[in-house]
Motif scaffolding. Sequence first.
Motif, PDB file in Angstrom:
ATOM      1  N   ASN A 109       0.779  -1.392  -0.080  1.00  0.00           N
ATOM      2  CA  ASN A 109      -0.059  -0.020  -0.014  1.00  0.00           C
ATOM      3  C   ASN A 109       0.636   1.190  -0.141  1.00  0.00           C
ATOM      4  O   ASN A 109       2.070   1.101   0.228  1.00  0.00           O
ATOM      5  CB  ASN A 109      -0.933  -0.083   1.329  1.00  0.00           C
ATOM      6  CG  ASN A 109      -0.235  -0.247   2.586  1.00  0.00           C
ATOM      7  OD1 ASN A 109       0.761   0.231   2.861  1.00  0.00           O
ATOM      8  ND2 ASN A 109      -0.517  -1.213   3.241  1.00  0.00           N
ATOM      9  N   THR A 110       0.084   2.522  -0.110  1.00  0.00           N
ATOM     10  CA  THR A 110       1.013   3.661  -0.116  1.00  0.00           C
ATOM     11  C   THR A 110       1.702   4.033   1.005  1.00  0.00           C
ATOM     12  O   THR A 110       2.871   4.300   1.077  1.00  0.00           O
ATOM     13  CB  THR A 110      -0.169   4.764  -0.279  1.00  0.00           C
ATOM     14  OG1 THR A 110      -0.583   4.763  -1.537  1.00  0.00           O
ATOM     15  CG2 THR A 110       0.724   6.206  -0.299  1.00  0.00           C
ATOM     16  N   VAL A 126       5.277   2.340   0.946  1.00  0.00           N
ATOM     17  CA  VAL A 126       6.059   2.980   0.195  1.00  0.00           C
ATOM     18  C   VAL A 126       6.577   4.311   0.873  1.00  0.00           C
ATOM     19  O   VAL A 126       7.834   4.490   0.764  1.00  0.00           O
ATOM     20  CB  VAL A 126       5.410   3.220  -1.224  1.00  0.00           C
ATOM     21  CG1 VAL A 126       6.519   4.130  -2.125  1.00  0.00           C
ATOM     22  CG2 VAL A 126       5.001   2.141  -2.128  1.00  0.00           C
ATOM     23  N   MET A 128       6.326  -3.291  -7.405  1.00  0.00           N
ATOM     24  CA  MET A 128       4.983  -2.869  -7.108  1.00  0.00           C
ATOM     25  C   MET A 128       4.125  -4.061  -7.313  1.00  0.00           C
ATOM     26  O   MET A 128       2.754  -3.835  -7.536  1.00  0.00           O
ATOM     27  CB  MET A 128       4.620  -1.714  -8.102  1.00  0.00           C
ATOM     28  CG  MET A 128       5.603  -0.675  -7.905  1.00  0.00           C
ATOM     29  SD  MET A 128       5.502   0.018  -6.125  1.00  0.00           S
ATOM     30  CE  MET A 128       3.782   0.719  -6.086  1.00  0.00           C
ATOM     31  N   MET A 144       0.722  -4.693  -5.409  1.00  0.00           N
ATOM     32  CA  MET A 144      -0.229  -3.415  -5.597  1.00  0.00           C
ATOM     33  C   MET A 144      -1.039  -3.539  -7.046  1.00  0.00           C
ATOM     34  O   MET A 144      -0.614  -2.835  -7.783  1.00  0.00           O
ATOM     35  CB  MET A 144       0.421  -2.259  -5.350  1.00  0.00           C
ATOM     36  CG  MET A 144       0.969  -1.869  -3.921  1.00  0.00           C
ATOM     37  SD  MET A 144       1.414  -0.423  -3.698  1.00  0.00           S
ATOM     38  CE  MET A 144       0.248   0.580  -3.486  1.00  0.00           C
ATOM     39  N   GLY A 146      -4.190  -0.149  -8.202  1.00  0.00           N
ATOM     40  CA  GLY A 146      -2.836  -0.211  -7.655  1.00  0.00           C
ATOM     41  C   GLY A 146      -1.795  -0.138  -8.715  1.00  0.00           C
ATOM     42  O   GLY A 146      -2.214  -0.527  -9.994  1.00  0.00           O
ATOM     43  N   THR A 153       1.638   4.935  -6.468  1.00  0.00           N
ATOM     44  CA  THR A 153       1.192   3.662  -5.842  1.00  0.00           C
ATOM     45  C   THR A 153      -0.259   3.476  -6.190  1.00  0.00           C
ATOM     46  O   THR A 153      -0.496   2.538  -6.588  1.00  0.00           O
ATOM     47  CB  THR A 153       1.128   4.233  -4.542  1.00  0.00           C
ATOM     48  OG1 THR A 153       0.447   5.511  -3.999  1.00  0.00           O
ATOM     49  CG2 THR A 153       2.753   4.116  -3.697  1.00  0.00           C
ATOM     50  N   GLU A 154      -1.159   4.568  -6.375  1.00  0.00           N
ATOM     51  CA  GLU A 154      -2.385   4.404  -6.862  1.00  0.00           C
ATOM     52  C   GLU A 154      -2.728   5.234  -7.916  1.00  0.00           C
ATOM     53  O   GLU A 154      -2.218   6.409  -7.977  1.00  0.00           O
ATOM     54  CB  GLU A 154      -3.505   4.787  -5.560  1.00  0.00           C
ATOM     55  CG  GLU A 154      -3.570   3.733  -4.627  1.00  0.00           C
ATOM     56  CD  GLU A 154      -4.692   3.811  -3.624  1.00  0.00           C
ATOM     57  OE1 GLU A 154      -5.540   4.825  -3.831  1.00  0.00           O
ATOM     58  OE2 GLU A 154      -4.592   3.288  -2.469  1.00  0.00           O
TER      59      GLU A 154
END
Length: 585
Positions: free
Chosen positions: A148-149, A152, A193, A196, A212, A307-308
């Motif tokens: 998840n963010t 990171v 990544m 995600m 993600g 991230t998203e």
Amino acid sequence: MSKVNSLLRKNSKTASATTAVNPTGNGNIEASIDAGINTTATSNTPIEQTRWNGWGNVSINKKVSKHGAKLIKAHIGKTKKLPSVSLEKVLKTVPKSRLPAAITELDMVSIDNETRLRHARGQSFADWIAMHSGDFGVFPDGVAMPENTSDVETLLQLASEHDLIVIPYGGGTSVAGHINPPETSRPVLTVAMSKMDQLIDLDIESQLATFGAGSQGPAVEGQLAKHGYRLGHYPQSWELSTLGGWIAARSSGQQSLGYGRIEQLFAGGTLVTPQGVMTIADIPASSAGPDLREMMMGTEGRAGIFTEVKMRVQPQPEEEIFKVVFLPNWAAGKAVLQQAVQKNIHLSMLRLSNADETDAHLHLGTSPSKFLAISTYLKARGLDSQKVMLTYGVSGDKAQNKLALTQFKQLLKQHGGVSGKLADLMGKIWAHGRFKFPYLRGTLWEKGIMVDTFETATNWTHIDEQMQQMQEAVRTSLVDEGEEVMAFTHISHVYKQGASLYTTYFFRAGKDHANTLARWQKIKHAASLSVANGTATISHQHGVGRDHAPYLGAEKGELGLQVTKDMLKSLDPEQRMNPGTLLAD
């Protein structure tokens, strides 16, 4: 909030666990590559199912006809296969990790030798030489797999505290040296990544999907298809590449004419930088100063890690059709492309192979008897050795497609196009194998034939001259060694202003890996100089990476480079994010 949004949020915590153990995942991926577009896969391809020293899924190969290989060798000469080192041997060369305990003790970080090896290289030609010779040079000291963010954010904070270099890693498909660890005294942490990879939210009213950033192509389309939607971004690397990678390198998909390049599809999202989290608003349009969305695209990991991401999606098309037509010559084919796009005919893709590529594709993709049958048919219709192949597609509702096909067929007729039943058959063949071309490198490697590509884009005014300069530069790049390079080109993306040019070239392996790499470096330099001329881009869709960074100045200019450097330094003052990529530091 829609019922779809509620359902997605309800299942978001368990989605990764349920899709990761899907027993048909591998079969779905293979089916998607065979059929063109996947509508079932919902998770990323497990890395253990991918080749450690080549492209893609271990169960998929691309065959080359005997007379196709014979055609290539007729140009470049007799070939000899280079040896390939074993995985076991390379694993013994991976050094001890330099990461501090504060990093290695995190559950999301692995210092396993094979994990580090599998995240050390991409898919550039230089990477292939490294993976087959065993001379990797530098390995990451560890690989983090955030979920998840917040994860990171934690990683970048620790990277600052312990003076680490950080390399974002999507699908590992870079062909320009984006993800290779630099030689440095600082420990290197690669941030993969892959965990995600889920559809987080689907706003049906605004047609926005939040994913993600580690979601690979099949996972993106598979999850959207369950709700009746599509993104429509299909780069050649679609099987493995990710949303975050597409945005970071400003990718273009095969059907960009219909769905748009990544900059038309990316609406906003979350970027974690060394200076903090940047939220890029998903507003449809704004005049409020410079566009942060545009500024952060193409930063290639130098600004931070996506991230998203919020993507503009649309309903699944009612119908999708691909066809192939032949035209008398390059001038006729180019005229069709230019007029089609400037007249706004509603096509989803246009791709024009020059005469050399047309001949090569007909050899590589057919048996001698089928090649003779097609050639005889086309010759009877008045097409000779200068004929070119045009692949096109429509995507939408049936009425819309019917109108577009009618308009386009009129244009083809004006320029001497030849189609008939052959168009439908070859269009289906193209769609069936549209994502298999990257597997060709492995097949040809076994025959001692080296293959690589490069691409650019320029205005219609310069298309012919640029193509000639590129091909001449590549074909003559090894004359001092008495070697011939086979090269051909196609237009793969069209705009009202101009088009992209994509050149494929073949050459013989040298006496060893080092000599082969030196040959490629000569060709690469010649190719890069041929486009670094102020009227063409050093990269239309592959990004800059480390390979193209030395040539960026011709396009951006001294002041443009300085502005870019200053912007990136404002977000990463310690310059620990992917140094050497994009800009020649």
